[in-house]
Design a protein around this motif. Structure first.
Motif, PDB file in Angstrom:
ATOM      1  N   UNK A  83     -56.866 -33.716-104.752  1.00 51.72           N
ATOM      2  CA  UNK A  83     -56.411 -33.292-106.072  1.00 51.72           C
ATOM      3  C   UNK A  83     -57.443 -32.371-106.717  1.00 51.72           C
ATOM      4  N   UNK A  84     -56.971 -31.257-107.269  1.00 50.43           N
ATOM      5  CA  UNK A  84     -57.839 -30.357-108.011  1.00 50.43           C
ATOM      6  C   UNK A  84     -58.790 -29.581-107.111  1.00 50.43           C
ATOM      7  N   UNK A  85     -59.800 -28.990-107.752  1.00 54.09           N
ATOM      8  CA  UNK A  85     -60.828 -28.221-107.053  1.00 54.09           C
ATOM      9  C   UNK A  85     -62.072 -29.078-106.901  1.00 54.09           C
ATOM     10  N   UNK A  86     -62.565 -29.176-105.675  1.00 59.23           N
ATOM     11  CA  UNK A  86     -63.685 -30.077-105.371  1.00 59.23           C
ATOM     12  C   UNK A  86     -64.732 -29.327-104.559  1.00 59.23           C
ATOM     13  N   UNK A 110     -68.227 -27.835 -98.575  1.00 63.74           N
ATOM     14  CA  UNK A 110     -66.827 -27.422 -98.414  1.00 63.74           C
ATOM     15  C   UNK A 110     -66.210 -27.261 -99.794  1.00 63.74           C
ATOM     16  N   UNK A 111     -65.382 -26.242 -99.943  1.00 61.23           N
ATOM     17  CA  UNK A 111     -64.616 -26.038-101.165  1.00 61.23           C
ATOM     18  C   UNK A 111     -63.179 -26.450-100.893  1.00 61.23           C
ATOM     19  N   UNK A 112     -62.699 -27.416-101.666  1.00 58.10           N
ATOM     20  CA  UNK A 112     -61.348 -27.949-101.484  1.00 58.10           C
ATOM     21  C   UNK A 112     -60.480 -27.576-102.685  1.00 58.10           C
ATOM     22  N   UNK A 113     -59.250 -27.189-102.410  1.00 60.18           N
ATOM     23  CA  UNK A 113     -58.283 -26.951-103.486  1.00 60.18           C
ATOM     24  C   UNK A 113     -56.994 -27.679-103.136  1.00 60.18           C
ATOM     25  N   UNK A 116     -56.742 -28.957 -99.611  1.00 62.06           N
ATOM     26  CA  UNK A 116     -56.897 -28.017 -98.511  1.00 62.06           C
ATOM     27  C   UNK A 116     -58.321 -27.475 -98.510  1.00 62.06           C
ATOM     28  N   UNK A 117     -58.931 -27.449 -97.339  1.00 62.85           N
ATOM     29  CA  UNK A 117     -60.272 -26.893 -97.212  1.00 62.85           C
ATOM     30  C   UNK A 117     -60.143 -25.380 -97.142  1.00 62.85           C
ATOM     31  N   UNK A 118     -60.657 -24.676 -98.156  1.00 59.05           N
ATOM     32  CA  UNK A 118     -60.447 -23.227 -98.225  1.00 59.05           C
ATOM     33  C   UNK A 118     -61.697 -22.437 -97.835  1.00 59.05           C
ATOM     34  N   UNK A 119     -62.858 -23.057 -97.878  1.00 63.73           N
ATOM     35  CA  UNK A 119     -64.077 -22.373 -97.441  1.00 63.73           C
ATOM     36  C   UNK A 119     -65.135 -23.416 -97.123  1.00 63.73           C
ATOM     37  N   UNK A 238     -57.118 -33.936 -92.810  1.00 63.88           N
ATOM     38  CA  UNK A 238     -57.170 -33.331 -94.136  1.00 63.88           C
ATOM     39  C   UNK A 238     -57.991 -34.185 -95.092  1.00 63.88           C
ATOM     40  N   UNK A 239     -58.371 -33.568 -96.189  1.00 70.86           N
ATOM     41  CA  UNK A 239     -59.088 -34.285 -97.240  1.00 70.86           C
ATOM     42  C   UNK A 239     -58.160 -35.315 -97.879  1.00 70.86           C
TER      43      UNK A 239
END
Length: 268
Positions: A83-86, A110-113, A116-119, A238-239
């Motif tokens: 959930x959200x940006x992590x 890791x940047x999660x949105x 989903x792991x986006x970077x 997945x996260x």
């Protein structure tokens, strides 16, 4: 203006230079403690996590910071990663190696949105190699694009991190090990294990414990390089999930062959 990739890369290099490398092979007894049975944490872990978290929050003030060591003190912090940006932080992956005065060890973010792991970023402080991946944009080492070799060939070698295997799982896997020509020792650092697969140092790696800060950074890096990472039952990793069992491989074909050789008997 620096890109987000460059800004986070600078943050990791700064943490390595200020919190980690000055303590390498110079840890005092008071710098090391056991946070759980067999699990070590050092002053370098805590210092690096603090530095990284503070600077990442400046990049995304509305994001949530989830660090491995903060979660060790308060496990609830690791909930709702989908959930959200992590910002997910592993300040020193391979702490056992670090305490022993050897590599490899890694600093990972890791940047999660929305789960989903986006970077992702994985820095080897000793070599200075920085592994970066962006969802849909590929994987890089020190800014140079890398691709896992997709040649169809038999399995040559792989690693299995058996440390956390339950006895019944170990009993099921061990008789199947002779189906792989060479089982090499795990590197005890996920931040080095995934790049080793891309570099053809091994064709696959098998894990039981799948903590998000350990595996989400490398999973995106390997996937963006053309490899494949999935649960033992083939479902996506997945996260925000609970569960055990992860297989990472250099190509989807290597994943299928390694799964058939070692894990087909598993029902989890």
């Amino acid at each position: 203006m620096m890109s987000l990739i460059e800004k986070v890369s600078t943050v990791l290099r700064k943490a390595a230079a200020e919190a980690i490398l000055p303590r390498f092979r110079k840890l005092a007894a008071s710098d090391v403690e056991e946070k759980s049975p067999g699990e070590l944490v050092t002053a370098a872990d805590h210092h690096a996590e603090q530095l990284i978290g503070e600077q990442l929050l400046q990049l995304y003030p509305s994001a949530r910071i989830v660090g491995e060591e903060a979660c060790a003190r308060n496990p609830a912090l690791a909930s709702a990663l989908d959930q959200g940006t992590v910002w997910l932080i592993d300040p020193l992956d391979g702490t056992g190696n670090f305490v022993s005065g050897r590599g490899p060890f890694s600093v990972m973010v890791a940047l999660l949105r929305g789960g989903e792991t986006v970077a992702t970023w994985m820095l080897d402080p000793l070599s200075g190699q920085l592994h970066v991946a962006e969802l849909g944009s590929g994987a890089q080492i020190n800014g140079v694009r890398v691709v896992a070799d997709g040649k169809a060939e038999p399995l040559r070698k792989g690693s299995i991190s058996m440390r956390f295997f339950p006895p019944e799982v170990l009993e099921a896997v061990k008789p199947r090990l002779d189906q792989v020509p060479l089982i090499v020792p795990p590197l005890l650092c996920a931040g080095a294990e995934y790049p080793a697969i891309v570099a053809r140092d091994r064709d696959f790696a098998v894990f039981w414990r799948t903590l998000p800060w350990d595996h989400l950074p490398g999973a995106l890096f390997l996937s963006e390089a053309g490899g494949h990472v999935a649960r033992w039952n083939g479902s996506p990793y997945r996260a925000g999930q609970d569960g055990y069992g992860l297989l990472a491989a250099r190509t989807p074909d290597h994943w299928r062959v390694a799964h058939k050789a070692l894990l087909e008997v598993m029902t989890i």
